[in-house]
Write a protein that holds these residues in place. Sequence first.
Motif, PDB file in Angstrom:
ATOM      1  N   THR A 109      -6.316  -4.814   6.197  1.00  0.00           N
ATOM      2  CA  THR A 109      -6.698  -4.261   7.492  1.00  0.00           C
ATOM      3  C   THR A 109      -5.439  -3.945   8.296  1.00  0.00           C
ATOM      4  O   THR A 109      -4.344  -4.437   7.990  1.00  0.00           O
ATOM      5  CB  THR A 109      -7.552  -5.265   8.276  1.00  0.00           C
ATOM      6  OG1 THR A 109      -6.750  -6.429   8.565  1.00  0.00           O
ATOM      7  CG2 THR A 109      -8.781  -5.679   7.474  1.00  0.00           C
ATOM      8  N   GLU A 110      -5.582  -3.137   9.326  1.00  0.00           N
ATOM      9  CA  GLU A 110      -4.432  -2.815  10.176  1.00  0.00           C
ATOM     10  C   GLU A 110      -3.809  -4.061  10.793  1.00  0.00           C
ATOM     11  O   GLU A 110      -2.571  -4.175  10.839  1.00  0.00           O
ATOM     12  CB  GLU A 110      -4.833  -1.807  11.252  1.00  0.00           C
ATOM     13  CG  GLU A 110      -4.991  -0.398  10.717  1.00  0.00           C
ATOM     14  CD  GLU A 110      -5.121   0.630  11.829  1.00  0.00           C
ATOM     15  OE1 GLU A 110      -4.674   0.345  12.966  1.00  0.00           O
ATOM     16  OE2 GLU A 110      -5.660   1.713  11.563  1.00  0.00           O
ATOM     17  N   ILE A 113      -1.637  -5.629   8.130  1.00  0.00           N
ATOM     18  CA  ILE A 113      -0.418  -4.850   7.899  1.00  0.00           C
ATOM     19  C   ILE A 113       0.562  -5.049   9.052  1.00  0.00           C
ATOM     20  O   ILE A 113       1.770  -5.218   8.843  1.00  0.00           O
ATOM     21  CB  ILE A 113      -0.757  -3.354   7.724  1.00  0.00           C
ATOM     22  CG1 ILE A 113      -1.614  -3.151   6.465  1.00  0.00           C
ATOM     23  CG2 ILE A 113       0.521  -2.517   7.634  1.00  0.00           C
ATOM     24  CD1 ILE A 113      -2.139  -1.742   6.290  1.00  0.00           C
ATOM     25  N   ALA A 114       0.036  -5.053  10.277  1.00  0.00           N
ATOM     26  CA  ALA A 114       0.891  -5.252  11.452  1.00  0.00           C
ATOM     27  C   ALA A 114       1.579  -6.615  11.399  1.00  0.00           C
ATOM     28  O   ALA A 114       2.764  -6.742  11.745  1.00  0.00           O
ATOM     29  CB  ALA A 114       0.065  -5.123  12.730  1.00  0.00           C
ATOM     30  N   ALA A 206      -0.972   0.028   3.011  1.00  0.00           N
ATOM     31  CA  ALA A 206      -2.213   0.751   3.298  1.00  0.00           C
ATOM     32  C   ALA A 206      -2.808   1.403   2.054  1.00  0.00           C
ATOM     33  O   ALA A 206      -4.032   1.470   1.900  1.00  0.00           O
ATOM     34  CB  ALA A 206      -1.954   1.815   4.366  1.00  0.00           C
TER      35      ALA A 206
END
Length: 233
Positions: A109-110, A113-114, A206
């Motif tokens: 998920t974002e 990744i962040a 991603a």
Amino acid sequence: GASGSVHLVVRREDRENNSNCIDGADGTAVAARSKKKYALKKVIPNTELEASMLKVEIEVMAASRHPNIVRCFATFRHEGAFWISMEHMSGGCLTDVLDFLQKKKLCLTEPHIALILRECLKGLQHMHLHRRLHRDIKSDNVLLCGASGRIKLADFGFVAQLTEERKKRNTIVGTPYWMAPELIRGCEYDHKVDVWSLGILAIECADWEPPHINEAPMQAMMLITTRPPPKPR
């Protein structure tokens, strides 16, 4: 050896037949125990240049005391090989996570990744403040601690030291698919090459893999230098 006072005794059969053995581009890492579990990296340099690069890696790891950089405790030589005792990261590397997700057709998920990028940036910031470039940021060199969830940078075989007299470098090193255009062209470069590679790592997180991964290395390098910066699929 490098800074630290850890004394490790690893039987030959444990080194050669250890089930927790991981082969990397520049050596083999195994899990070793004294009173505490460590990663023991074995590297056999083939040339004086490789031996010199290895010494740089050892020095950088020993000097880099930061929560987001894998620690190096001690080093020794045996039968022509360098053995480096390092912090054991039980969660393995980020590549293994991405491979598992790809097989399951799942994606990070974002927020995940962040989080990965934030922790890598902390380690990179520490290196850059000490005028060191990593030059090989990729998922293989992002390690995870299974117990704490800590994310750390490792494998500094390509690290460069910047001095006041030479704030830019022009040697070509790194892994092609993550390399910045100026690195490939052999131009002078600075810490921005690590920022580029981190961007490619973000795409890898991603898309499960970096751009141009299906191309031959030379073809990929040509595409990196002639096309606009890549975007996630």
